[in-house]
Enzyme design. Structure first.
Site, PDB file in Angstrom:
ATOM      1  N   SER A 119     -12.248  18.287  83.154  1.00 32.83           N
ATOM      2  CA  SER A 119     -11.197  17.042  82.607  1.00 32.83           C
ATOM      3  C   SER A 119     -11.384  16.377  81.652  1.00 32.83           C
ATOM      4  CB  SER A 119     -10.115  17.422  83.750  1.00 32.83           C
ATOM      5  OG  SER A 119     -10.394  16.743  84.948  1.00 32.83           O
ATOM      6  N   LYS A 124     -12.216  19.446  89.088  1.00 36.11           N
ATOM      7  CA  LYS A 124     -12.903  19.018  90.813  1.00 36.11           C
ATOM      8  C   LYS A 124     -11.817  18.277  91.378  1.00 36.11           C
ATOM      9  CE  LYS A 124     -16.998  17.300  93.152  1.00 36.11           C
ATOM     10  NZ  LYS A 124     -17.894  16.936  92.697  1.00 36.11           N
ATOM     11  N   THR A 145     -13.748   9.854  82.442  1.00 35.87           N
ATOM     12  CA  THR A 145     -12.882   9.047  80.345  1.00 35.87           C
ATOM     13  C   THR A 145     -11.580   8.130  81.450  1.00 35.87           C
ATOM     14  OG1 THR A 145     -13.007  11.387  79.514  1.00 35.87           O
ATOM     15  CG2 THR A 145     -11.566   9.779  79.459  1.00 35.87           C
ATOM     16  N   GLY A 204     -13.793   0.119  77.506  1.00 36.40           N
ATOM     17  CA  GLY A 204     -14.508  -0.257  76.570  1.00 36.40           C
ATOM     18  C   GLY A 204     -13.757   0.014  75.284  1.00 36.40           C
ATOM     19  N   GLY A 205     -13.822   1.408  75.268  1.00 38.51           N
ATOM     20  CA  GLY A 205     -13.632   1.828  73.623  1.00 38.51           C
ATOM     21  C   GLY A 205     -14.273   2.923  72.886  1.00 38.51           C
ATOM     22  N   GLU A 232     -19.309  -4.217  70.652  1.00 39.70           N
ATOM     23  CA  GLU A 232     -19.708  -4.095  71.759  1.00 39.70           C
ATOM     24  C   GLU A 232     -21.386  -3.901  71.689  1.00 39.70           C
ATOM     25  OE1 GLU A 232     -18.794  -0.713  74.190  1.00 39.70           O
ATOM     26  OE2 GLU A 232     -16.116  -1.846  74.411  1.00 39.70           O
ATOM     27  N   ASP A 259     -22.834  18.202  88.946  1.00 39.48           N
ATOM     28  CA  ASP A 259     -22.425  19.597  88.941  1.00 39.48           C
ATOM     29  C   ASP A 259     -22.976  20.326  87.990  1.00 39.48           C
ATOM     30  OD1 ASP A 259     -21.418  18.701  92.216  1.00 39.48           O
ATOM     31  OD2 ASP A 259     -19.750  18.908  91.058  1.00 39.48           O
ATOM     32  N   HIS A 315     -25.523   0.236  83.452  1.00 36.96           N
ATOM     33  CA  HIS A 315     -24.338  -0.266  82.741  1.00 36.96           C
ATOM     34  C   HIS A 315     -25.325  -1.967  83.432  1.00 36.96           C
ATOM     35  CE1 HIS A 315     -21.321  -2.567  80.881  1.00 36.96           C
ATOM     36  NE2 HIS A 315     -21.291  -1.793  80.483  1.00 36.96           N
ATOM     37  N   ARG A 333     -27.891  -2.501  75.162  1.00 39.71           N
ATOM     38  CA  ARG A 333     -27.957  -1.809  76.736  1.00 39.71           C
ATOM     39  C   ARG A 333     -29.203  -2.062  77.926  1.00 39.71           C
ATOM     40  NH1 ARG A 333     -22.604   1.496  78.237  1.00 39.71           N
ATOM     41  NH2 ARG A 333     -21.020   0.377  77.313  1.00 39.71           N
ATOM     42  N   HIS A 357     -24.689   3.966  85.601  1.00 43.30           N
ATOM     43  CA  HIS A 357     -24.077   4.266  84.599  1.00 43.30           C
ATOM     44  C   HIS A 357     -23.328   6.009  83.440  1.00 43.30           C
ATOM     45  CE1 HIS A 357     -20.289   2.895  82.012  1.00 43.30           C
ATOM     46  NE2 HIS A 357     -21.228   3.643  81.393  1.00 43.30           N
ATOM     47  N   ARG A 414     -27.535   5.003  74.997  1.00 37.66           N
ATOM     48  CA  ARG A 414     -27.049   5.982  74.440  1.00 37.66           C
ATOM     49  C   ARG A 414     -26.300   4.133  73.722  1.00 37.66           C
ATOM     50  NH1 ARG A 414     -21.218   5.040  76.263  1.00 37.66           N
ATOM     51  NH2 ARG A 414     -22.013   4.406  78.219  1.00 37.66           N
ATOM     52  N   LEU A 446     -17.155   8.628  74.040  1.00 38.28           N
ATOM     53  CA  LEU A 446     -15.866   8.959  74.495  1.00 38.28           C
ATOM     54  C   LEU A 446     -16.007   9.763  73.323  1.00 38.28           C
ATOM     55  CD1 LEU A 446     -14.007   6.898  75.534  1.00 38.28           C
ATOM     56  CD2 LEU A 446     -14.694   8.282  76.966  1.00 38.28           C
TER      57      LEU A 446
END
Length: 856
Positions: A28, A53, A61, A66-67, A132, A231, A252, A301, A362, A397, A403
């Site tokens: 979700s 869950k 989420t 950050g954004g 960022e 999971d 992170h 990162r 992270h 990443r 997101l």
């Protein structure tokens, strides 16, 4: 006693209840809820079931600070976002997947805004953009300062609540159900609590989407919530799906350090804090990132995390510091209220004190292998978001791409499921691998569980030997420890704790196996014993499956995008603002239409296979040429690189009848096979450029510009608009999302011009708004609303002149409708800014160009 294998099924009671759904979404977060909403929008009558869950608002989420990264600044481009992502991914990104992300991302973000997400804006109402690590442009939108995830989750949860989508909360998904043909047939799950549905049950469905988030809880310290126990990856492995690149776990670099014995979910200090000017220092106050990377504290990162670890080793410290004292209290409270409050909660005042930070687990850049439509290797099973490996992130990443990935690929998966279900409903041939399944069949594979008391030991071993710093010795120790943890002296009862622990051990075992196998340092995988990146041996992916003996691994060389276009052609296309991948797709479609299975039968029958020739591409009439690089690409692509072309003129040049535009040399068969595709494109684009040139000449000296419309052929819009530029014109909107254009039907549907204008402004703040009017009296109201551009539809020359005087520079004006070359100058001299001519791309006659073989 032999050590048991990793379970291929979870021990669980038989399902005590069963429900049916068309699509089951497991998770979700942004990926799962966006997908569910997109699907019901496509098929309102479908039953979509979301299984989560915890409660609907839980998950990773909401912790995102950050954004979301997206190209919204006019000075930014998708190519720059793509470049930054590829750099961060250290050679292992799927370029096509990244291109999809950066080009479809802005629309996906606008869709999220339309759902109700409210992002931070400036005084003018435009979205605030920040930067960022790894980004060379300001392209991060944020909400609540540093509470972007919470706002995204709020908006999506509210939209789901209003949509009628069914939700089962407090439900841990156990295993995938399959039909007799091995296709997805649903899932088993355990609902924790009492009610109409509790205990173990089953949901049958032909499409199951894993959107379960990450697996950070496999480590002792992580930014992930307690529910992130891997999971989805574990279920996929047990189901026989391929997982890819699990060794690339991003740590992170700046997680609030709460002491050496602190475990579980740790507070994140967003990268945006450094994006706003905070710097990293050691205990002596020395900045150490300036000599590490050109972007210093805003390096990718993995670079920052490794630099921190090296500094900690060198100084004997267990953390470093973030210095943002220069922000002042007001900036901390308004821009980073969440982080400020968390710091104060732990006795740190960031306004006056350094903030202690250290790396922590992270984000999983690897995961369940998924294609560009989210399909896994198991038919009917999809993966989206952090649980998936689409190739977007490669070895590391880029900040705030996660997101965005969930938003973009959720839409693609929804469209794919809908297309396959529609094909099935229409009795069409189902798409291979699509969600078409029969009834579940019994699964007789061995079951098992891991003692839940092993959970903390798994996490401790992983943090000690498979964390930021890894080596053969430490990874070997972790592998042996995990092997021993499979054995337990007591019977393990099925329960949430044992199921989660089994998932953690399954994922940890696969991750360590991959980390031991990859004997190099790349991205977020740092091997102390192999400290260098090794493209000669390791420019590839590690695909893992679960067998009765344990994780089995396959090395897959990294597949670069093959365009069959010469480098100079690619460069010329890029400089012209064209995507080589788009041009290649057009050429591939033409090739498929022309050649079929038998190929060019006429050339094969009449021309010896080894015969060579030289041919000239010749203008048969005067005009403006456009598409020479595209034509050269066609000759190269359709001959698999055997034909060599030499261009004699440049796009945009005026040519005369008889001029040679290009000379092509190679096998005669290849020349004649490629001729039609190359000339089709070249004559069509040159015809557009020629007609545009006539219009441009007609208004020369008036100050008005000629521009096109969206009246283009499907798939050829980018090329046709390029041809307009070659002719001296300018482009209007490339797509329906570039700007809002309110036309008469929008006005009718919304109840008035002003109403339509306000609706667009509320739904898409900051988006340019154009309004089409067909009467003088409509102009003043739209000016009052703030229209930036007004399209004057079918106005006479006299009415246009009156409109120009009325507007008096307060907005740009475009004349459209009823325009001809004969009246073009009169229209331009009224003072309008643009003449919009749909005929440029809609009905321009092709310029006559031919291919002439030279005689022997």
């Amino acid at each position: 006693m032999s050590i048991p294998a990793i379970p291929q099924r979870l021990t669980a009671p038989a399902p005590g209840w069963t429900v049916r759904a068309d699509v089951v979404v497991v998770g979700s977060g942004v990926a799962g809820l966006t997908l569910a909403l997109r699907y019901v929008a496509l098929d309102p009558g479908a039953k979509v079931l979301v299984v989560t869950k915890d409660v609907l608002s839980s998950g990773s989420t909401r912790w995102a600070q950050g954004g979301i990264a997206a190209v919204l600044d006019p000075r930014d481009t998708p190519e720059e976002h793509l470049s930054d992502t590829l750099v961060a991914g250290v050679g292992l990104c799927d370029e096509e997947a990244v291109r999809i992300l950066v080009t479809e991302g802005p629309d996906a973000l606008r869709g999220l805004i339309a759902v109700g997400a409210r992002f931070d804006t400036d005084a003018s109402g435009a979205l605030q953009l920040t930067r960022e690590g790894g980004h060379r442009r300001d392209r991060i939108v944020h909400a609540g300062g540093d509470a972007t995830g919470a706002e995204v989750q709020r908006a999506l949860v509210q939209a789901v609540a209003e949509s009628g989508i069914e939700v089962i909360e407090h439900a841990l998904v156990l295993d995938l159900l399959k039909d007799a043909e091995g296709r997805t047939a649903g899932v088993t799950l355990h609902v924790m609590g009492e009610g109409e549905r509790d205990g173990v049950g089953a949901v049958t469905a032909g499409a199951v989407v894993l959107a379960t988030g990450g697996m950070g809880q496999v480590y002792a310290a992580t930014t992930n919530p307690v529910v992130s126990t891997g999971d989805g990856v574990a279920l996929a492995l047990r189901a026989g799906a391929v997982v890819r690149d699990l060794e690339f776990v991003q740590f992170h670099p700046t997680v609030l350090w709460l002491g050496e014995h602190s475990t579980g979910q740790q507070p994140l200090v967003s990268e945006a804090v450094r994006g706003e000017g905070a710097v990293l220092v050691d205990a002596d106050g020395t900045r150490f990132m300036q000599d590490v990377h050109e972007l210093a504290d805003l390096a990718p990162r993995d670079v920052v995390a490794k630099a921190i670890m090296r500094r900690m080793r060198a100084t004997g410290a267990d953390h470093v510091y973030l210095d943002a004292r220069h922000f002042g209290e007001e900036r901390w409270r308004t821009r980073f209220p969440t982080i400020h409050a968390v710091c104060l909660e732990h006795g740190i005042d960031p306004v006056t004190q350094l903030v202690p930070v250290a790396p922590a687990a992270h984000y999983a850049s690897g995961g369940v292998r998924a294609d560009l439509r989210g399909r896994t290797s198991v038919p009917g099973l999809y993966a989206c978001g952090e649980v998936a490996c689409t190739g977007v992130h490669g070895a590391n990443r880029l900040a705030s791409n996660s997101l965005l990935e969930g938003l973009v690929f959720a839409g693609r998966i929804a469209a794919d499921i809908h297309a396959v279900r529609a094909a099935r409903a229409g009795n069409a041939t189902p798409v291979a691998g699509g969600p078409v399944a029969g009834e579940p069949v019994p699964d007789d594979r061995p079951t098992g569980l891991i003692d839940p008391r092993a959970r903390t030991r798994i996490q401790a071993h992983m943090s000690r030997g498979a964390s930021v710093l890894r080596g053969q010795e430490s990874l070997g120790e972790v592998a042996r420890a995990l092997l021993n943890l499979r054995w337990t002296p007591v019977t393990v009862e099925p329960c949430t704790e044992s199921w989660e622990t089994t998932n953690l051990l399954t994922v940890a075992s696969a991750l360590v196996a991959a980390a031991r196998e990859r004997r190099e340092t790349r991205g977020s995988h740092w091997r102390e014993d192999f400290p260098e990146r090794d493209d000669a041996w390791w420019l590839g992916h590690l695909d893992t499956t679960l067998t009765a003996e344990g994780p089995a691994m396959t090395y897959v060389p990294h597949g670069r995008r093959v365009t069959a276009l010469p480098p100079q052609v690619e460069n010329d296309l890029v400089e012209a603002g064209l995507d080589p991948a788009v041009v290649t797709a057009i050429l591939e479609a033409a090739e498929a239409e022309d050649l079929q299975d038998a190929g060019d039968v006429t050339s094969a029958a009449t021309i010896p296979a080894d015969q060579t020739a030289t041919a000239d591409v010749v203008a048969r009439e005067d005009g403006v040429v456009a598409g020479l690089a595209v034509a050269e690409g066609a000759f190269s692509h359709l001959s698999q690189g055997r034909l060599v072309a030499e261009r004699r003129v440049k796009d945009g040049e005026h040519v005369a009848r008889g001029d040679v535009l290009m000379t092509v040399t190679g096998l005669t068969r290849d020349l004649l096979t490629a001729e039609r595709t190359a000339l089709n494109l070249l004559t069509h684009l040159s015809g557009i450029a020629t007609l545009t040139g006539r219009w441009v000449s007609a208004v020369e000296g008036t100050g008005a510009r000629i521009r096109d419309s969206r009246k283009t052929l499907p798939g050829l819009r980018a090329l046709e608009k390029y041809a307009v530029r070659c002719g001296g014109g300018t482009n209007h909107r490339m797509s329906l999302s570039d700007a809002a254009l309110i036309k008469d039907n929008h006005v009718v549907a919304s109840g008035g011009v002003a109403e339509a204008f306000r609706a667009v402004r509320d739904a898409y703040p900051g988006l340019p708004i154009e309004v089409e009017v067909d009467r003088i009296d409509q102009i003043e109201p739209v000016l009052a609303e703030g229209a930036e551009e007004i399209l004057l539809d079918n106005f006479t020359v006299e009415e246009l002149a009156l409109a120009v005087r009325l507007v008096d520079g307060r907005a740009r004006l475009e004349s459209s409708g009823g325009l001809t070359l004969q009246v073009a100058r009169d229209v331009a001299e009224t003072g309008v800014d643009y003449l919009a001519v749909g005929a440029l791309t809609h009905s321009a006659p092709a310029l006559d160009i031919a291919l002439d073989l030279r005689g022997n």
